[in-house]
Design a protein around this motif. Sequence first.
Motif, PDB file in Angstrom:
ATOM      1  N   UNK A   1       0.807  -1.358   0.012  1.00  0.00           N
ATOM      2  CA  UNK A   1       0.039   0.099  -0.092  1.00  0.00           C
ATOM      3  C   UNK A   1       0.880   1.236  -0.184  1.00  0.00           C
ATOM      4  N   UNK A   2       0.632   2.105  -0.780  1.00  0.00           N
ATOM      5  CA  UNK A   2       1.262   3.351  -0.757  1.00  0.00           C
ATOM      6  C   UNK A   2       0.973   4.218   0.148  1.00  0.00           C
ATOM      7  N   UNK A   3       1.528   4.825   0.896  1.00  0.00           N
ATOM      8  CA  UNK A   3       1.551   5.756   2.134  1.00  0.00           C
ATOM      9  C   UNK A   3       1.393   7.256   1.718  1.00  0.00           C
ATOM     10  N   UNK A   4       0.615   7.798   2.257  1.00  0.00           N
ATOM     11  CA  UNK A   4       0.594   9.166   2.194  1.00  0.00           C
ATOM     12  C   UNK A   4       1.299  10.102   3.373  1.00  0.00           C
ATOM     13  N   UNK A   5       1.493  11.427   3.157  1.00  0.00           N
ATOM     14  CA  UNK A   5       2.087  12.324   3.971  1.00  0.00           C
ATOM     15  C   UNK A   5       1.098  12.225   5.474  1.00  0.00           C
ATOM     16  N   UNK A   6      -0.179  12.002   5.029  1.00  0.00           N
ATOM     17  CA  UNK A   6      -1.074  11.956   6.366  1.00  0.00           C
ATOM     18  C   UNK A   6      -1.121  10.595   7.287  1.00  0.00           C
ATOM     19  N   UNK A   7      -0.326   9.929   6.731  1.00  0.00           N
ATOM     20  CA  UNK A   7      -0.564   8.221   7.314  1.00  0.00           C
ATOM     21  C   UNK A   7       0.579   7.995   8.221  1.00  0.00           C
ATOM     22  N   UNK A   8       0.427   8.632   9.508  1.00  0.00           N
ATOM     23  CA  UNK A   8       1.335   8.513  10.582  1.00  0.00           C
ATOM     24  C   UNK A   8       1.429   7.302  11.491  1.00  0.00           C
ATOM     25  N   UNK A   9       2.443   6.920  11.843  1.00  0.00           N
ATOM     26  CA  UNK A   9       2.460   5.618  12.888  1.00  0.00           C
ATOM     27  C   UNK A   9       2.442   6.291  14.249  1.00  0.00           C
ATOM     28  N   UNK A  10       3.593   7.076  14.397  1.00  0.00           N
ATOM     29  CA  UNK A  10       3.438   7.701  15.668  1.00  0.00           C
ATOM     30  C   UNK A  10       3.229   9.379  15.870  1.00  0.00           C
ATOM     31  N   UNK A  11       2.232   9.638  16.827  1.00  0.00           N
ATOM     32  CA  UNK A  11       2.079  10.935  16.978  1.00  0.00           C
ATOM     33  C   UNK A  11       2.205  11.281  18.528  1.00  0.00           C
ATOM     34  N   UNK A  12       1.864  12.760  18.807  1.00  0.00           N
ATOM     35  CA  UNK A  12       2.372  13.150  20.100  1.00  0.00           C
ATOM     36  C   UNK A  12       1.022  13.230  20.727  1.00  0.00           C
ATOM     37  N   UNK A  13       0.766  13.433  21.901  1.00  0.00           N
ATOM     38  CA  UNK A  13      -0.384  13.612  22.683  1.00  0.00           C
ATOM     39  C   UNK A  13      -1.425  14.616  22.147  1.00  0.00           C
ATOM     40  N   UNK A  14      -0.817  15.274  21.436  1.00  0.00           N
ATOM     41  CA  UNK A  14      -1.761  16.459  20.708  1.00  0.00           C
ATOM     42  C   UNK A  14      -2.118  16.146  19.674  1.00  0.00           C
ATOM     43  N   UNK A  15      -1.731  14.754  19.219  1.00  0.00           N
ATOM     44  CA  UNK A  15      -2.150  14.253  17.894  1.00  0.00           C
ATOM     45  C   UNK A  15      -1.575  14.885  16.713  1.00  0.00           C
ATOM     46  N   UNK A  16      -0.177  15.632  16.747  1.00  0.00           N
ATOM     47  CA  UNK A  16       0.636  15.978  15.952  1.00  0.00           C
ATOM     48  C   UNK A  16       1.848  14.954  15.452  1.00  0.00           C
ATOM     49  N   UNK A  17       1.859  14.762  14.159  1.00  0.00           N
ATOM     50  CA  UNK A  17       3.149  13.863  13.908  1.00  0.00           C
ATOM     51  C   UNK A  17       4.449  14.129  14.536  1.00  0.00           C
ATOM     52  N   UNK A  18       4.923  13.044  14.867  1.00  0.00           N
ATOM     53  CA  UNK A  18       6.633  13.384  15.454  1.00  0.00           C
ATOM     54  C   UNK A  18       7.540  12.790  14.550  1.00  0.00           C
TER      55      UNK A  18
END
Length: 102
Positions: A4-21
């Motif tokens: 599957x091709x991932x996009x820039x919005x397909x994050x595995x790890x995020x912060x407690x504020x739901x921001x990508x790390x």
Amino acid sequence: MYGTDLTDKDYVFITVNLEPISSNCISKMFNALKKKHKSERFSAHILRHTFVSIHTTEGTAVTTVAKIVGDTPEMVMRAYAHSLADEELKATQVLSSLIKFE
């Protein structure tokens, strides 16, 4: 999922504020854990390998494990068949212990 091709919005790890790390953050985390536990052999790959090995050994369906880690069942079997070999040996030993020749 595998293939599957991932996009820039397909994050595995995020912060407690739901921001990508950043990937740099992950590297720092693993380096801190290595230092704390005085272990050079610690990485995301080792965690993945351990996860798959435990699940295959405990009898989780290979198709299920493959789906979780984003591989095909064939790739999981090729990479982790050694985990299943131990279970095959145990299975033959169980049968041998039940058969008594006198």
